[in-house]
Design a protein around this motif. Structure first.
Motif, PDB file in Angstrom:
ATOM      1  N   VAL A  67       0.836  -1.208   0.000  1.00  0.00           N
ATOM      2  CA  VAL A  67       0.000   0.000   0.000  1.00  0.00           C
ATOM      3  C   VAL A  67       0.868   1.255   0.000  1.00  0.00           C
ATOM      4  O   VAL A  67       0.656   2.185  -0.788  1.00  0.00           O
ATOM      5  CB  VAL A  67      -0.944   0.009   1.231  1.00  0.00           C
ATOM      6  CG1 VAL A  67      -1.634   1.364   1.375  1.00  0.00           C
ATOM      7  CG2 VAL A  67      -1.994  -1.087   1.102  1.00  0.00           C
ATOM      8  N   THR A  68       1.880   1.278   0.863  1.00  0.00           N
ATOM      9  CA  THR A  68       2.766   2.445   0.948  1.00  0.00           C
ATOM     10  C   THR A  68       3.538   2.664  -0.347  1.00  0.00           C
ATOM     11  O   THR A  68       3.652   3.799  -0.837  1.00  0.00           O
ATOM     12  CB  THR A  68       3.748   2.279   2.121  1.00  0.00           C
ATOM     13  OG1 THR A  68       3.014   2.161   3.338  1.00  0.00           O
ATOM     14  CG2 THR A  68       4.693   3.474   2.214  1.00  0.00           C
ATOM     15  N   LEU A  69       4.071   1.586  -0.915  1.00  0.00           N
ATOM     16  CA  LEU A  69       4.834   1.714  -2.162  1.00  0.00           C
ATOM     17  C   LEU A  69       3.931   2.127  -3.322  1.00  0.00           C
ATOM     18  O   LEU A  69       4.360   2.859  -4.217  1.00  0.00           O
ATOM     19  CB  LEU A  69       5.533   0.397  -2.481  1.00  0.00           C
ATOM     20  CG  LEU A  69       6.698   0.026  -1.552  1.00  0.00           C
ATOM     21  CD1 LEU A  69       7.279  -1.333  -1.938  1.00  0.00           C
ATOM     22  CD2 LEU A  69       7.781   1.089  -1.589  1.00  0.00           C
ATOM     23  N   GLN A  70       2.696   1.668  -3.317  1.00  0.00           N
ATOM     24  CA  GLN A  70       1.748   2.069  -4.355  1.00  0.00           C
ATOM     25  C   GLN A  70       1.485   3.569  -4.278  1.00  0.00           C
ATOM     26  O   GLN A  70       1.490   4.273  -5.301  1.00  0.00           O
ATOM     27  CB  GLN A  70       0.446   1.290  -4.169  1.00  0.00           C
ATOM     28  CG  GLN A  70      -0.605   1.551  -5.234  1.00  0.00           C
ATOM     29  CD  GLN A  70      -1.898   0.792  -4.957  1.00  0.00           C
ATOM     30  OE1 GLN A  70      -2.242   0.540  -3.803  1.00  0.00           O
ATOM     31  NE2 GLN A  70      -2.604   0.420  -5.997  1.00  0.00           N
ATOM     32  N   GLU A  71       1.253   4.072  -3.079  1.00  0.00           N
ATOM     33  CA  GLU A  71       1.024   5.509  -2.889  1.00  0.00           C
ATOM     34  C   GLU A  71       2.257   6.310  -3.304  1.00  0.00           C
ATOM     35  O   GLU A  71       2.140   7.320  -4.011  1.00  0.00           O
ATOM     36  CB  GLU A  71       0.699   5.788  -1.416  1.00  0.00           C
ATOM     37  CG  GLU A  71      -0.566   5.141  -0.929  1.00  0.00           C
ATOM     38  CD  GLU A  71      -0.648   5.074   0.588  1.00  0.00           C
ATOM     39  OE1 GLU A  71      -1.704   4.690   1.103  1.00  0.00           O
ATOM     40  OE2 GLU A  71       0.369   5.399   1.256  1.00  0.00           O
ATOM     41  N   PHE A  72       3.412   5.842  -2.862  1.00  0.00           N
ATOM     42  CA  PHE A  72       4.651   6.549  -3.173  1.00  0.00           C
ATOM     43  C   PHE A  72       4.931   6.556  -4.671  1.00  0.00           C
ATOM     44  O   PHE A  72       5.254   7.606  -5.246  1.00  0.00           O
ATOM     45  CB  PHE A  72       5.823   5.902  -2.435  1.00  0.00           C
ATOM     46  CG  PHE A  72       7.167   6.302  -2.973  1.00  0.00           C
ATOM     47  CD1 PHE A  72       7.698   7.543  -2.694  1.00  0.00           C
ATOM     48  CD2 PHE A  72       7.886   5.442  -3.796  1.00  0.00           C
ATOM     49  CE1 PHE A  72       8.928   7.925  -3.204  1.00  0.00           C
ATOM     50  CE2 PHE A  72       9.110   5.813  -4.310  1.00  0.00           C
ATOM     51  CZ  PHE A  72       9.639   7.051  -4.014  1.00  0.00           C
ATOM     52  N   ALA A  73       4.819   5.385  -5.324  1.00  0.00           N
ATOM     53  CA  ALA A  73       5.157   5.277  -6.745  1.00  0.00           C
ATOM     54  C   ALA A  73       4.277   6.188  -7.591  1.00  0.00           C
ATOM     55  O   ALA A  73       4.774   6.909  -8.475  1.00  0.00           O
ATOM     56  CB  ALA A  73       5.029   3.825  -7.213  1.00  0.00           C
ATOM     57  N   ALA A  74       2.976   6.186  -7.321  1.00  0.00           N
ATOM     58  CA  ALA A  74       2.056   7.022  -8.111  1.00  0.00           C
ATOM     59  C   ALA A  74       2.354   8.506  -7.914  1.00  0.00           C
ATOM     60  O   ALA A  74       2.468   9.269  -8.885  1.00  0.00           O
ATOM     61  CB  ALA A  74       0.610   6.708  -7.723  1.00  0.00           C
ATOM     62  N   LYS A 130      -3.150  10.192  -0.329  1.00  0.00           N
ATOM     63  CA  LYS A 130      -1.724   9.920  -0.106  1.00  0.00           C
ATOM     64  C   LYS A 130      -0.900  10.261  -1.345  1.00  0.00           C
ATOM     65  O   LYS A 130       0.228  10.764  -1.233  1.00  0.00           O
ATOM     66  CB  LYS A 130      -1.511   8.448   0.259  1.00  0.00           C
ATOM     67  CG  LYS A 130      -2.400   7.928   1.375  1.00  0.00           C
ATOM     68  CD  LYS A 130      -2.322   8.777   2.622  1.00  0.00           C
ATOM     69  CE  LYS A 130      -3.183   8.212   3.737  1.00  0.00           C
ATOM     70  NZ  LYS A 130      -4.625   8.138   3.411  1.00  0.00           N
ATOM     71  N   ILE A 131      -1.460  10.022  -2.532  1.00  0.00           N
ATOM     72  CA  ILE A 131      -0.763  10.382  -3.769  1.00  0.00           C
ATOM     73  C   ILE A 131      -0.547  11.889  -3.831  1.00  0.00           C
ATOM     74  O   ILE A 131       0.528  12.366  -4.198  1.00  0.00           O
ATOM     75  CB  ILE A 131      -1.554   9.890  -4.992  1.00  0.00           C
ATOM     76  CG1 ILE A 131      -1.539   8.360  -5.054  1.00  0.00           C
ATOM     77  CG2 ILE A 131      -0.983  10.476  -6.284  1.00  0.00           C
ATOM     78  CD1 ILE A 131      -2.426   7.790  -6.149  1.00  0.00           C
ATOM     79  N   ALA A 132      -1.581  12.647  -3.456  1.00  0.00           N
ATOM     80  CA  ALA A 132      -1.468  14.112  -3.468  1.00  0.00           C
ATOM     81  C   ALA A 132      -0.417  14.591  -2.477  1.00  0.00           C
ATOM     82  O   ALA A 132       0.349  15.532  -2.767  1.00  0.00           O
ATOM     83  CB  ALA A 132      -2.828  14.734  -3.140  1.00  0.00           C
ATOM     84  N   LEU A 196       8.662   9.306   0.218  1.00  0.00           N
ATOM     85  CA  LEU A 196       8.319   8.170   1.066  1.00  0.00           C
ATOM     86  C   LEU A 196       7.899   8.650   2.452  1.00  0.00           C
ATOM     87  O   LEU A 196       6.948   8.126   3.043  1.00  0.00           O
ATOM     88  CB  LEU A 196       9.513   7.219   1.164  1.00  0.00           C
ATOM     89  CG  LEU A 196       9.247   5.848   1.804  1.00  0.00           C
ATOM     90  CD1 LEU A 196       8.162   5.099   1.053  1.00  0.00           C
ATOM     91  CD2 LEU A 196      10.518   5.027   1.842  1.00  0.00           C
ATOM     92  N   VAL A 197       8.584   9.665   2.947  1.00  0.00           N
ATOM     93  CA  VAL A 197       8.195  10.274   4.226  1.00  0.00           C
ATOM     94  C   VAL A 197       6.787  10.859   4.120  1.00  0.00           C
ATOM     95  O   VAL A 197       5.972  10.730   5.043  1.00  0.00           O
ATOM     96  CB  VAL A 197       9.199  11.368   4.638  1.00  0.00           C
ATOM     97  CG1 VAL A 197       8.676  12.169   5.824  1.00  0.00           C
ATOM     98  CG2 VAL A 197      10.541  10.744   4.985  1.00  0.00           C
ATOM     99  N   GLY A 198       6.482  11.491   2.986  1.00  0.00           N
ATOM    100  CA  GLY A 198       5.151  12.048   2.783  1.00  0.00           C
ATOM    101  C   GLY A 198       4.070  10.984   2.823  1.00  0.00           C
ATOM    102  O   GLY A 198       3.007  11.178   3.431  1.00  0.00           O
ATOM    103  N   ALA A 199       4.330   9.851   2.167  1.00  0.00           N
ATOM    104  CA  ALA A 199       3.362   8.747   2.187  1.00  0.00           C
ATOM    105  C   ALA A 199       3.148   8.240   3.605  1.00  0.00           C
ATOM    106  O   ALA A 199       2.007   8.002   4.040  1.00  0.00           O
ATOM    107  CB  ALA A 199       3.845   7.617   1.276  1.00  0.00           C
TER     108      ALA A 199
END
Length: 259
Positions: A67-74, A130-132, A196-199
């Motif tokens: 979930v975290t990597l998905q948010e970060f990658a996008a 999270k993407i924003a 990544l910190v933002g996510a």
């Protein structure tokens, strides 16, 4: 320095680094077991390793990490495309930077944490929120570094392009972007860590899953060992992401620039 001597030198450095790390972990293990520092504040490294193993064994880690990597990658990919595109637009279009830079600087000055409650109101607490957040943490660094990198393009290179009657696209693709690439990649590395910190920050603020949520669960019951295990995993993931960007720069951009 010959290849063999250089290899031995690098090997010695790596061995020294590992030894220093083990010495530091051993010291922490000792002071906690001796009762000098309470395990509530700093857990024994051996307990942290056990918690890491437990997270992998139970399987909950993979769902939250995905979930975290998905948010970060996008958010990261969108911010990279928008940041590089915005930087190129502001520099390459006459008077665009003069006109738009005050607005961009004003947006940069807004503390990101003050916008997060508004993002929750506008976008809810799901993936788009999270993407924003990741986008906001990354975009401005990439945009401003792109502007700086493009401005550092050597004038003689541009003159050569004009002599050979290169088109606008060819000048951008063959001269400007290769010249700006090192500066752009510096911003991509910095933004990878901050994104990544933002996510994680978004997940810690309002989320039902993700590594940030997992970290909040651990700290809420004072499970310090689990919290340190999660932080260690996040750190390793961040290092791997930055290493991937370094590899991309070496394998692709440096060849592109030399050609």
């Amino acid at each position: 320095m010959g290849n063999g001597k250089a290899a031995r030198y690098r090997g010695g450095i790596i061995i020294g680094q590992i030894a220093l790390l083990l010495l530091g972990l051993g010291f922490i293990e000792y002071i906690v077991r001796a009762g000098i520092v309470g395990s509530l504040y700093v857990p024994e490294p051996t307990r942290v390793v056990q918690e890491i193993a437990a997270l992998f064994t139970k399987g909950e880690l993979f769902r939250h990490l995905f979930v975290t990597l998905q948010e970060f990658a996008a958010g990261y990919v969108l911010s990279a495309l928008a940041g590089i595109g915005t930087g190129m637009f502001l520099v390459l279009v006459p008077n665009a930077e003069t006109f738009f830079r005050p607005y961009l600087s004003a947006l940069l000055a807004i503390p990101k944490v003050t916008i997060i409650p508004l993002l929750m109101l506008w976008l809810g607490i799901g993936l788009s929120n999270k993407i924003a957040i990741v986008f906001l943490f990354c975009f401005f660094t990439i945009a401003f570094n792109t502007i700086t990198g493009i401005k550092q393009t050597a004038e003689q290179h541009l003159k050569v392009a004009r002599v050979f009657e290169a088109t606008k696209f060819q000048t951008i693709w063959k001269v400007i972007l290769p010249s700006a690439a090192p500066t752009i990649f510096v911003s991509l590395r910095l933004s990878a860590a901050t994104g990544l910190v933002g996510a994680l920050f978004g997940e810690m603020t309002a989320s039902k899953e993700g590594m940030g949520n997992l970290l909040i669960q651990a700290t809420s019951v004072y499970d310090t060992a689990k919290a340190f295990a999660i932080i260690t995993i996040i750190t390793v993931v961040s290092v791997l992401i930055i290493a991937f960007i370094d590899t991309l720069e070496k394998k692709v951009v440096l060849k592109w620039k030399s050609s």
